[in-house]
Design an enzyme around this catalytic site. Structure first.
Site, PDB file in Angstrom:
ATOM      1  N   HIS A 143       6.712  -5.560  -3.261  1.00 55.79           N
ATOM      2  CA  HIS A 143       5.991  -5.358  -4.512  1.00 55.79           C
ATOM      3  C   HIS A 143       4.841  -4.378  -4.299  1.00 55.79           C
ATOM      4  O   HIS A 143       4.511  -4.014  -3.164  1.00 55.79           O
ATOM      5  CB  HIS A 143       5.430  -6.687  -5.041  1.00 55.79           C
TER       6      HIS A 143
ATOM      7  N   LYS B  20      -0.384  -6.841  -5.749  1.00 53.88           N
ATOM      8  CA  LYS B  20       0.100  -8.215  -5.911  1.00 53.88           C
ATOM      9  C   LYS B  20      -0.650  -9.141  -4.955  1.00 53.88           C
ATOM     10  O   LYS B  20      -0.818  -8.819  -3.781  1.00 53.88           O
ATOM     11  CB  LYS B  20       1.604  -8.289  -5.660  1.00 53.88           C
TER      12      LYS B  20
ATOM     13  N   GLY C  26       5.187 -17.884 -17.007  1.00 53.32           N
ATOM     14  CA  GLY C  26       5.621 -16.939 -15.989  1.00 53.32           C
ATOM     15  C   GLY C  26       4.572 -16.730 -14.915  1.00 53.32           C
ATOM     16  O   GLY C  26       4.722 -15.864 -14.057  1.00 53.32           O
TER      17      GLY C  26
END
Length: 244
Positions: free
Chosen positions: A133, A137, A76
C-alpha cells in the site's frame, strides 16, 4: 432504486472523499458528513444508512448512533481489535451491520477463490499473503490481507492468530507446516496490491488483485449500503452482497 440518503463518517479522509464521489455517481445523496471522531447522533435520523470509514476509537459512538436511529451501518474502518468485533456483534442484534476489510467486488471474489483453494489443497501447500500500500497507510497487515488470511484459515479449520507468521527477521527457523505467512510492503501511492501464494511441492498457485484507484472500494461500499437497506438485523458480508 429511489435516491438513498447517506451519512458518511470520516468524510474528509481519502476514502470519505471517494465515497462522496461514488454516492453522487450512483445518483444518491450524501445527507451528512461527519469528521472522524465527530458525533453523528443528532443527524443520523436524517439518513437511510451510515457508512463508517473513520477510526477504531470512534466505532462505539458510530454504532450507537445507528442503533438509536434504527438504520443500517456499513463499516470499512481498518485496524479493528477483538473488542470492536464484539461491538459489531452486539449492534447486529438490533440493526443490519455489514463490516468488511475490503469492499472491492474483485477482492470479494478473490477471497472466495482463496477459500476454495485453501479447503482443497492440503497443508503441504504453504500459504503466504503479500500486500503493498501507499506510504501513508498506518496499519499493517492491511485489513484486506487479514481478510484473505482469515478466509484461508477458516477454510482449513484453524485459528489465524495461533498460526500466523509475519515480520520474519534473523534466524527464524524452518517454516512450520500449516502456518499462514504475511509480508507487508509500503511505498509511493499504491492504492492496494494483494496476492495469496499457495506454494506446494514443485508448483505454485498465485491469486492476485490490483486496485488502481480507491474509487473501486467506494463503489463497492455504496453498492453494499444500498443492498443492506431493508434487511433484518444481523451481520452481513460482501459475500452476501454478491450471493457467493
Amino acid at each position: 432504486m429511489a435516491q438513498v440518503q447517506f451519512g458518511v463518517i470520516g468524510h474528509k479522509g481519502r476514502m470519505g472523499q471517494a465515497l462522496e464521489a461514488a454516492i453522487a455517481e450512483a445518483g444518491h445523496d450524501m445527507r451528512i458528513g461527519v469528521d472522524a471522531g465527530g458525533n453523528p447522533g443528532p443527524l443520523a435520523a436524517q439518513c437511510d444508512v451510515l457508512v463508517d470509514f473513520s477510526a477504531p476509537q470512534a466505532l462505539s459512538a458510530n454504532l450507537g448512533a445507528a442503533r438509536v436511529a434504527g438504520i443500517p451501518v456499513v463499516v470499512g474502518t481498518t485496524g479493528l481489535a477483538e473488542e470492536h468485533f464484539v461491538m459489531l456483534a452486539e449492534a447486529a442484534k438490533v440493526i443490519p451491520v455489514l463490516q468488511s476489510g475490503n469492499f472491492s467486488l474483485g477482492v470479494t471474489l478473490m477471497a472466495y477463490l482463496v477459500r476454495e483453494a485453501a479447503a482443497r489443497l492440503g497443508t503441504e501447500w504453504d500459504i503466504e499473503v503479500l500486500e503493498m500500500h501507499h506510504r501513508l497507510k498506518v496499519d499493517a497487515p492491511s485489513g484486506t490481507a487479514k481478510l484473505l488470511g482469515e478466509t484461508a484459515a477458516d477454510a482449513r479449520g484453524i485459528d489465524l492468530a495461533a498460526n500466523m507468521e509475519s515480520g520474519r527477521h534473523g534466524q527464524t527457523g524452518a517454516r512450520r507446516e500449516g502456518n499462514i505467512g504475511f509480508a507487508t510492503l509500503r511505498g509511493g501511492t499504491v492504492a492496494g496490491e494483494h496476492s495469496v501464494i499457495f506454494a506446494g511441492p514443485e508448483e505454485r498457485l498465485t491469486l492476485s488483485h490490483s486496485a488502481e484507484n480507491r474509487m473501486i472500494f467506494a463503489r463497492g461500499a455504496v453498492k453494499a449500503a444500498c443492498w443492506l437497506i431493508g434487511k433484518p438485523a444481523g451481520r452481513y458480508t460482501m459475500n452476501d452482497v454478491l450471493e457467493l
